[in-house]
Scaffold this motif. Structure first.
Motif, PDB file in Angstrom:
ATOM      1  N   SER A 105      -7.241   7.599  -3.547  1.00  0.00           N
ATOM      2  CA  SER A 105      -6.232   7.049  -4.444  1.00  0.00           C
ATOM      3  C   SER A 105      -6.990   6.370  -5.586  1.00  0.00           C
ATOM      4  CB  SER A 105      -5.356   6.040  -3.701  1.00  0.00           C
ATOM      5  OG  SER A 105      -6.070   4.832  -3.483  1.00  0.00           O
ATOM      6  N   PRO A 106      -6.310   5.772  -6.559  1.00  0.00           N
ATOM      7  CA  PRO A 106      -7.062   5.081  -7.612  1.00  0.00           C
ATOM      8  C   PRO A 106      -7.937   3.931  -7.115  1.00  0.00           C
ATOM      9  CG  PRO A 106      -4.842   5.558  -8.365  1.00  0.00           C
ATOM     10  CD  PRO A 106      -4.884   5.908  -6.902  1.00  0.00           C
ATOM     11  N   SER A 107      -7.635   3.356  -5.953  1.00  0.00           N
ATOM     12  CA  SER A 107      -8.413   2.213  -5.468  1.00  0.00           C
ATOM     13  C   SER A 107      -9.169   2.475  -4.172  1.00  0.00           C
ATOM     14  CB  SER A 107      -7.491   0.998  -5.247  1.00  0.00           C
ATOM     15  OG  SER A 107      -6.524   1.296  -4.257  1.00  0.00           O
ATOM     16  N   ASP A 108      -8.705   3.417  -3.370  1.00  0.00           N
ATOM     17  CA  ASP A 108      -9.237   3.611  -2.026  1.00  0.00           C
ATOM     18  C   ASP A 108      -9.721   5.045  -1.832  1.00  0.00           C
ATOM     19  OD1 ASP A 108      -8.175   1.097  -1.853  1.00  0.00           O
ATOM     20  OD2 ASP A 108      -7.082   1.439  -0.001  1.00  0.00           O
ATOM     21  N   ALA A 109     -10.444   5.237  -0.748  1.00  0.00           N
ATOM     22  CA  ALA A 109     -10.893   6.596  -0.400  1.00  0.00           C
ATOM     23  C   ALA A 109     -10.967   6.719   1.111  1.00  0.00           C
ATOM     24  CB  ALA A 109     -12.242   6.901  -1.027  1.00  0.00           C
ATOM     25  N   LEU A 110     -10.898   7.959   1.579  1.00  0.00           N
ATOM     26  CA  LEU A 110     -11.088   8.297   2.992  1.00  0.00           C
ATOM     27  C   LEU A 110     -12.350   9.139   3.063  1.00  0.00           C
ATOM     28  CD1 LEU A 110     -10.326   8.701   5.978  1.00  0.00           C
ATOM     29  CD2 LEU A 110      -8.762  10.506   5.240  1.00  0.00           C
ATOM     30  N   VAL A 111     -13.399   8.572   3.684  1.00  0.00           N
ATOM     31  CA  VAL A 111     -14.659   9.277   3.852  1.00  0.00           C
ATOM     32  C   VAL A 111     -14.738   9.830   5.260  1.00  0.00           C
ATOM     33  CG1 VAL A 111     -17.176   9.014   3.940  1.00  0.00           C
ATOM     34  CG2 VAL A 111     -15.876   7.961   2.088  1.00  0.00           C
ATOM     35  N   LEU A 112     -15.078  11.101   5.370  1.00  0.00           N
ATOM     36  CA  LEU A 112     -15.210  11.786   6.653  1.00  0.00           C
ATOM     37  C   LEU A 112     -16.679  12.129   6.878  1.00  0.00           C
ATOM     38  CD1 LEU A 112     -13.020  14.672   8.031  1.00  0.00           C
ATOM     39  CD2 LEU A 112     -15.492  14.868   8.041  1.00  0.00           C
ATOM     40  N   MET A 138       0.849  -1.190   0.000  1.00  0.00           N
ATOM     41  CA  MET A 138       0.000   0.000   0.000  1.00  0.00           C
ATOM     42  C   MET A 138       0.890   1.247   0.000  1.00  0.00           C
ATOM     43  SD  MET A 138      -2.956  -1.152   2.682  1.00  0.00           S
ATOM     44  CE  MET A 138      -3.836   0.384   2.459  1.00  0.00           C
ATOM     45  N   PRO A 139       1.370   1.651  -1.174  1.00  0.00           N
ATOM     46  CA  PRO A 139       2.329   2.762  -1.220  1.00  0.00           C
ATOM     47  C   PRO A 139       1.776   4.093  -0.730  1.00  0.00           C
ATOM     48  CG  PRO A 139       1.564   2.168  -3.423  1.00  0.00           C
ATOM     49  CD  PRO A 139       1.099   1.093  -2.503  1.00  0.00           C
ATOM     50  N   ASP A 140       0.444   4.246  -0.691  1.00  0.00           N
ATOM     51  CA  ASP A 140      -0.156   5.502  -0.241  1.00  0.00           C
ATOM     52  C   ASP A 140      -0.655   5.428   1.196  1.00  0.00           C
ATOM     53  OD1 ASP A 140      -2.471   3.959  -0.410  1.00  0.00           O
ATOM     54  OD2 ASP A 140      -3.066   4.786  -2.339  1.00  0.00           O
ATOM     55  N   ARG A 141      -0.203   4.433   1.939  1.00  0.00           N
ATOM     56  CA  ARG A 141      -0.728   4.211   3.284  1.00  0.00           C
ATOM     57  C   ARG A 141      -0.463   5.403   4.210  1.00  0.00           C
ATOM     58  NH1 ARG A 141       0.771   0.351   7.925  1.00  0.00           N
ATOM     59  NH2 ARG A 141      -1.244  -0.360   8.713  1.00  0.00           N
ATOM     60  N   GLU A 142       0.760   5.905   4.209  1.00  0.00           N
ATOM     61  CA  GLU A 142       1.087   7.004   5.111  1.00  0.00           C
ATOM     62  C   GLU A 142       0.353   8.281   4.721  1.00  0.00           C
ATOM     63  OE1 GLU A 142       2.545   6.606   7.957  1.00  0.00           O
ATOM     64  OE2 GLU A 142       2.806   4.488   7.448  1.00  0.00           O
ATOM     65  N   GLU A 143       0.103   8.456   3.429  1.00  0.00           N
ATOM     66  CA  GLU A 143      -0.613   9.655   2.995  1.00  0.00           C
ATOM     67  C   GLU A 143      -2.037   9.655   3.540  1.00  0.00           C
ATOM     68  OE1 GLU A 143      -1.416  13.293   0.907  1.00  0.00           O
ATOM     69  OE2 GLU A 143       0.364  12.329   1.733  1.00  0.00           O
ATOM     70  N   ARG A 144      -2.704   8.498   3.534  1.00  0.00           N
ATOM     71  CA  ARG A 144      -4.075   8.462   4.060  1.00  0.00           C
ATOM     72  C   ARG A 144      -4.075   8.717   5.567  1.00  0.00           C
ATOM     73  NH1 ARG A 144      -6.138   2.853   2.182  1.00  0.00           N
ATOM     74  NH2 ARG A 144      -4.590   3.309   0.599  1.00  0.00           N
ATOM     75  N   PHE A 145      -3.068   8.202   6.277  1.00  0.00           N
ATOM     76  CA  PHE A 145      -2.995   8.474   7.706  1.00  0.00           C
ATOM     77  C   PHE A 145      -2.739   9.961   7.971  1.00  0.00           C
ATOM     78  CE2 PHE A 145      -1.569   3.861   8.416  1.00  0.00           C
ATOM     79  CZ  PHE A 145      -2.833   3.474   8.835  1.00  0.00           C
ATOM     80  N   ARG A 146      -1.878  10.583   7.151  1.00  0.00           N
ATOM     81  CA  ARG A 146      -1.602  12.007   7.338  1.00  0.00           C
ATOM     82  C   ARG A 146      -2.871  12.835   7.179  1.00  0.00           C
ATOM     83  NH1 ARG A 146      -1.349  16.437   4.660  1.00  0.00           N
ATOM     84  NH2 ARG A 146      -1.653  15.429   2.631  1.00  0.00           N
ATOM     85  N   VAL A 147      -3.637  12.552   6.119  1.00  0.00           N
ATOM     86  CA  VAL A 147      -4.871  13.303   5.896  1.00  0.00           C
ATOM     87  C   VAL A 147      -5.866  13.031   7.020  1.00  0.00           C
ATOM     88  CG1 VAL A 147      -6.829  13.636   4.341  1.00  0.00           C
ATOM     89  CG2 VAL A 147      -4.528  13.382   3.399  1.00  0.00           C
ATOM     90  N   MET A 148      -5.955  11.785   7.467  1.00  0.00           N
ATOM     91  CA  MET A 148      -6.859  11.449   8.565  1.00  0.00           C
ATOM     92  C   MET A 148      -6.530  12.271   9.804  1.00  0.00           C
ATOM     93  SD  MET A 148      -7.497   7.687  10.307  1.00  0.00           S
ATOM     94  CE  MET A 148      -8.532   7.032   8.989  1.00  0.00           C
ATOM     95  N   LEU A 149      -5.263  12.341  10.161  1.00  0.00           N
ATOM     96  CA  LEU A 149      -4.882  13.080  11.365  1.00  0.00           C
ATOM     97  C   LEU A 149      -4.995  14.582  11.156  1.00  0.00           C
ATOM     98  CD1 LEU A 149      -1.885  10.954  12.686  1.00  0.00           C
ATOM     99  CD2 LEU A 149      -4.306  10.842  13.317  1.00  0.00           C
ATOM    100  N   ASP A 150      -4.745  15.052   9.939  1.00  0.00           N
ATOM    101  CA  ASP A 150      -5.004  16.465   9.646  1.00  0.00           C
ATOM    102  C   ASP A 150      -6.456  16.810   9.961  1.00  0.00           C
ATOM    103  OD1 ASP A 150      -2.446  17.004   8.761  1.00  0.00           O
ATOM    104  OD2 ASP A 150      -2.960  17.012   6.619  1.00  0.00           O
TER     105      ASP A 150
END
Length: 229
Positions: free
Chosen positions: A219-226, A1-13
Protein backbone atom coordinates in the motif's frame (compact mmCIF):
# COMPACT_ATOMS: atom_id res chain seq x y z
CA UNK A 1 -6.28 0.60 8.28
CA UNK A 2 -8.61 0.51 5.26
CA UNK A 3 -6.40 -2.03 3.44
CA UNK A 4 -6.15 -4.44 6.37
CA UNK A 5 -8.31 -7.20 4.90
CA UNK A 6 -6.54 -6.97 1.55
CA UNK A 7 -3.15 -7.69 3.15
CA UNK A 8 -4.62 -10.66 5.01
CA UNK A 9 -6.16 -11.99 1.78
CA UNK A 10 -2.83 -11.83 -0.04
CA UNK A 11 -1.05 -13.39 2.94
CA UNK A 12 -3.41 -16.36 2.97
CA UNK A 13 -3.29 -16.65 -0.82
CA UNK A 14 0.47 -17.04 -0.54
CA UNK A 15 0.20 -19.52 2.34
CA UNK A 16 -1.94 -21.70 0.09
CA UNK A 17 0.36 -21.17 -2.89
CA UNK A 18 3.54 -22.11 -1.00
CA UNK A 19 2.60 -24.66 1.69
CA UNK A 20 -0.98 -25.68 0.94
CA UNK A 21 -4.31 -25.51 2.82
CA UNK A 22 -3.35 -27.54 5.93
CA UNK A 23 -0.39 -25.60 7.36
CA UNK A 24 1.11 -25.62 10.81
CA UNK A 25 1.38 -21.88 11.48
CA UNK A 26 3.20 -19.73 14.00
CA UNK A 27 1.24 -16.49 14.50
CA UNK A 28 4.10 -14.22 15.59
CA UNK A 29 3.27 -11.30 17.92
CA UNK A 30 -0.29 -12.53 17.53
CA UNK A 31 -2.13 -9.93 19.62
CA UNK A 32 -5.81 -10.84 19.72
CA UNK A 33 -5.34 -13.55 17.08
CA UNK A 34 -6.40 -11.62 13.98
CA UNK A 35 -4.29 -13.71 11.61
CA UNK A 36 -5.28 -17.00 13.25
CA UNK A 37 -8.97 -16.10 13.04
CA UNK A 38 -8.75 -15.51 9.30
CA UNK A 39 -6.44 -18.50 8.78
CA UNK A 40 -8.87 -20.97 10.33
CA UNK A 41 -11.84 -19.38 8.61
CA UNK A 42 -10.22 -20.06 5.25
CA UNK A 43 -8.30 -23.25 6.06
CA UNK A 44 -10.27 -25.30 8.64
CA UNK A 45 -7.57 -28.00 8.79
CA UNK A 46 -4.77 -25.56 9.66
CA UNK A 47 -3.31 -25.33 13.16
CA UNK A 48 -1.88 -22.25 14.80
CA UNK A 49 0.43 -21.35 17.67
CA UNK A 50 0.05 -17.72 18.74
CA UNK A 51 2.96 -16.12 20.58
CA UNK A 52 2.91 -12.72 22.28
CA UNK A 53 3.97 -10.99 25.48
CA UNK A 54 0.96 -8.69 25.94
CA UNK A 55 -1.25 -10.19 28.69
CA UNK A 56 -4.32 -8.13 27.76
CA UNK A 57 -4.31 -9.06 24.09
CA UNK A 58 -3.58 -12.70 24.96
CA UNK A 59 -6.55 -12.70 27.33
CA UNK A 60 -8.78 -11.66 24.44
CA UNK A 61 -7.21 -14.22 22.11
CA UNK A 62 -7.53 -17.09 24.58
CA UNK A 63 -11.14 -16.17 25.25
CA UNK A 64 -12.00 -15.98 21.57
CA UNK A 65 -10.45 -19.36 20.73
CA UNK A 66 -11.40 -21.18 23.95
CA UNK A 67 -12.13 -24.84 23.23
CA UNK A 68 -10.59 -24.82 19.74
CA UNK A 69 -7.98 -27.58 19.77
CA UNK A 70 -6.41 -26.23 16.58
CA UNK A 71 -5.10 -23.20 18.46
CA UNK A 72 -2.61 -22.75 21.30
CA UNK A 73 -0.99 -19.66 22.77
CA UNK A 74 2.42 -19.02 24.30
CA UNK A 75 3.53 -16.07 26.39
CA UNK A 76 7.05 -15.10 25.35
CA UNK A 77 9.22 -12.04 24.79
CA UNK A 78 10.57 -11.97 21.23
CA UNK A 79 13.59 -10.01 22.45
CA UNK A 80 14.55 -12.91 24.75
CA UNK A 81 17.08 -15.09 22.86
CA UNK A 82 15.43 -18.19 24.35
CA UNK A 83 11.83 -17.41 23.35
CA UNK A 84 11.68 -20.26 20.82
CA UNK A 85 12.15 -22.84 23.60
CA UNK A 86 8.61 -22.03 24.80
CA UNK A 87 7.01 -23.13 21.52
CA UNK A 88 5.22 -26.49 21.25
CA UNK A 89 6.94 -27.29 17.91
CA UNK A 90 10.47 -26.82 16.59
CA UNK A 91 9.36 -26.43 12.97
CA UNK A 92 6.52 -24.62 11.18
CA UNK A 93 5.20 -24.57 7.62
CA UNK A 94 4.51 -20.84 7.89
CA UNK A 95 5.38 -18.03 10.28
CA UNK A 96 3.05 -15.04 9.85
CA UNK A 97 2.96 -11.59 11.42
CA UNK A 98 1.19 -8.31 10.68
CA UNK A 99 1.54 -4.77 12.01
CA UNK A 100 3.54 -5.96 14.99
CA UNK A 101 7.31 -5.96 14.50
CA UNK A 102 7.66 -2.24 13.69
CA UNK A 103 8.41 -1.57 17.37
CA UNK A 104 11.72 -3.43 17.01
CA UNK A 105 14.83 -1.58 15.85
CA UNK A 106 16.81 -2.98 12.93
CA UNK A 107 19.48 -4.90 14.85
CA UNK A 108 17.11 -6.89 17.13
CA UNK A 109 14.76 -7.39 14.17
CA UNK A 110 17.58 -8.91 12.11
CA UNK A 111 18.40 -11.17 15.07
CA UNK A 112 14.73 -12.21 15.28
CA UNK A 113 14.76 -13.02 11.56
CA UNK A 114 17.73 -15.32 12.11
CA UNK A 115 15.74 -17.19 14.76
CA UNK A 116 12.71 -17.39 12.47
CA UNK A 117 14.98 -18.85 9.82
CA UNK A 118 15.60 -21.82 12.10
CA UNK A 119 11.85 -22.33 12.77
CA UNK A 120 10.60 -22.38 9.18
CA UNK A 121 10.98 -25.79 7.54
CA UNK A 122 12.70 -26.19 4.19
CA UNK A 123 10.16 -25.10 1.60
CA UNK A 124 8.25 -23.17 4.27
CA UNK A 125 7.38 -19.50 4.27
CA UNK A 126 7.63 -16.40 6.43
CA UNK A 127 5.51 -13.28 5.84
CA UNK A 128 5.59 -9.90 7.53
CA UNK A 129 3.00 -7.22 6.70
CA UNK A 130 3.96 -3.98 8.41
CA UNK A 131 4.91 -0.32 8.12
CA UNK A 132 7.90 -0.22 5.77
CA UNK A 133 9.17 3.22 4.83
CA UNK A 134 11.19 4.11 1.76
CA UNK A 135 13.46 6.95 2.87
CA UNK A 136 14.27 7.82 -0.76
CA UNK A 137 10.75 9.26 -1.31
CA UNK A 138 10.22 11.88 1.43
CA UNK A 139 7.59 13.92 -0.45
CA UNK A 140 5.53 10.84 -1.26
CA UNK A 141 5.86 9.73 2.36
CA UNK A 142 4.71 13.12 3.67
CA UNK A 143 1.71 13.21 1.33
CA UNK A 144 0.67 9.67 2.28
CA UNK A 145 1.02 10.40 5.99
CA UNK A 146 -1.02 13.59 5.80
CA UNK A 147 -3.78 11.82 3.85
CA UNK A 148 -3.82 8.86 6.25
CA UNK A 149 -3.96 11.04 9.37
CA UNK A 150 -6.75 13.15 7.88
CA UNK A 151 -8.74 9.95 7.41
CA UNK A 152 -8.01 8.95 11.00
CA UNK A 153 -9.25 12.32 12.24
CA UNK A 154 -12.49 11.93 10.26
CA UNK A 155 -12.97 8.47 11.73
CA UNK A 156 -12.33 9.79 15.25
CA UNK A 157 -14.83 12.60 14.71
CA UNK A 158 -17.38 9.98 13.65
CA UNK A 159 -16.87 8.10 16.93
CA UNK A 160 -14.06 5.64 16.25
CA UNK A 161 -11.77 4.95 19.19
CA UNK A 162 -8.08 5.73 18.91
CA UNK A 163 -5.40 3.52 20.47
CA UNK A 164 -5.27 5.40 23.78
CA UNK A 165 -9.05 5.45 24.15
CA UNK A 166 -9.27 1.71 23.45
CA UNK A 167 -6.75 0.97 26.19
CA UNK A 168 -8.58 3.29 28.60
CA UNK A 169 -11.73 1.22 28.11
CA UNK A 170 -9.78 -2.01 28.53
CA UNK A 171 -8.45 -0.72 31.85
CA UNK A 172 -12.04 -0.38 33.09
CA UNK A 173 -13.22 -3.79 31.88
CA UNK A 174 -13.65 -6.34 34.70
CA UNK A 175 -11.90 -9.11 32.73
CA UNK A 176 -9.20 -6.99 31.09
CA UNK A 177 -8.38 -4.51 33.87
CA UNK A 178 -5.61 -6.52 35.54
CA UNK A 179 -4.05 -7.84 32.30
CA UNK A 180 -4.08 -4.27 30.98
CA UNK A 181 -2.34 -2.96 34.08
CA UNK A 182 0.26 -5.72 33.70
CA UNK A 183 0.65 -4.85 30.04
CA UNK A 184 1.61 -1.27 30.88
CA UNK A 185 3.98 -2.51 33.58
CA UNK A 186 5.73 -4.58 30.91
CA UNK A 187 5.77 -2.14 28.02
CA UNK A 188 5.25 1.37 29.33
CA UNK A 189 4.69 3.64 26.34
CA UNK A 190 7.08 1.97 23.91
CA UNK A 191 7.70 3.76 20.62
CA UNK A 192 8.12 2.44 17.12
CA UNK A 193 11.48 1.17 15.92
CA UNK A 194 13.24 2.05 12.69
CA UNK A 195 10.51 0.84 10.25
CA UNK A 196 13.05 0.11 7.47
CA UNK A 197 12.15 -0.39 3.82
CA UNK A 198 10.75 -3.55 2.25
CA UNK A 199 14.10 -3.98 0.49
CA UNK A 200 15.88 -3.98 3.87
CA UNK A 201 13.50 -6.68 5.15
CA UNK A 202 14.07 -8.83 2.06
CA UNK A 203 17.84 -8.53 2.35
CA UNK A 204 17.79 -9.29 6.09
CA UNK A 205 15.65 -12.38 5.48
CA UNK A 206 18.00 -13.69 2.81
CA UNK A 207 20.88 -13.14 5.24
CA UNK A 208 18.87 -15.13 7.81
CA UNK A 209 18.86 -18.21 5.60
CA UNK A 210 15.86 -17.78 3.32
CA UNK A 211 16.46 -18.63 -0.33
CA UNK A 212 14.15 -15.97 -1.76
CA UNK A 213 12.47 -12.86 -0.37
CA UNK A 214 10.55 -9.95 -1.86
CA UNK A 215 7.40 -7.84 -1.38
CA UNK A 216 4.24 -9.50 -2.67
CA UNK A 217 1.83 -6.68 -1.76
CA UNK A 218 2.11 -2.99 -0.94
CA UNK A 219 0.00 0.00 0.00
CA UNK A 220 1.28 3.60 0.06
CA UNK A 221 2.55 3.08 3.64
CA UNK A 222 2.91 -0.66 4.22
CA UNK A 223 4.21 -3.78 2.51
CA UNK A 224 3.93 -7.55 2.81
CA UNK A 225 7.33 -9.23 2.44
CA UNK A 226 7.43 -12.96 1.74
CA UNK A 227 10.50 -15.12 2.35
CA UNK A 228 10.72 -18.72 1.12
CA UNK A 229 13.08 -21.14 2.87
Amino acid sequence: MPDREERFRVMLDMVEATVGPKPRVLDLACGTGSITDRLLGRFPEATSTGVDLDPALLTIARGHFAGDERVSFVTADLKDPAWTTSLPHTSYDAVLTATALHWLHSEPLAALYRQIGTLVRDGGVFMNADHMKDASTPRINAAERAHRHAGMERARAAGALDWAEWWALAAEDPVLAEPTAERFRIYGEHADGDTPSAQWHAEALRAAGFAEARPVWASPSDALVLALK
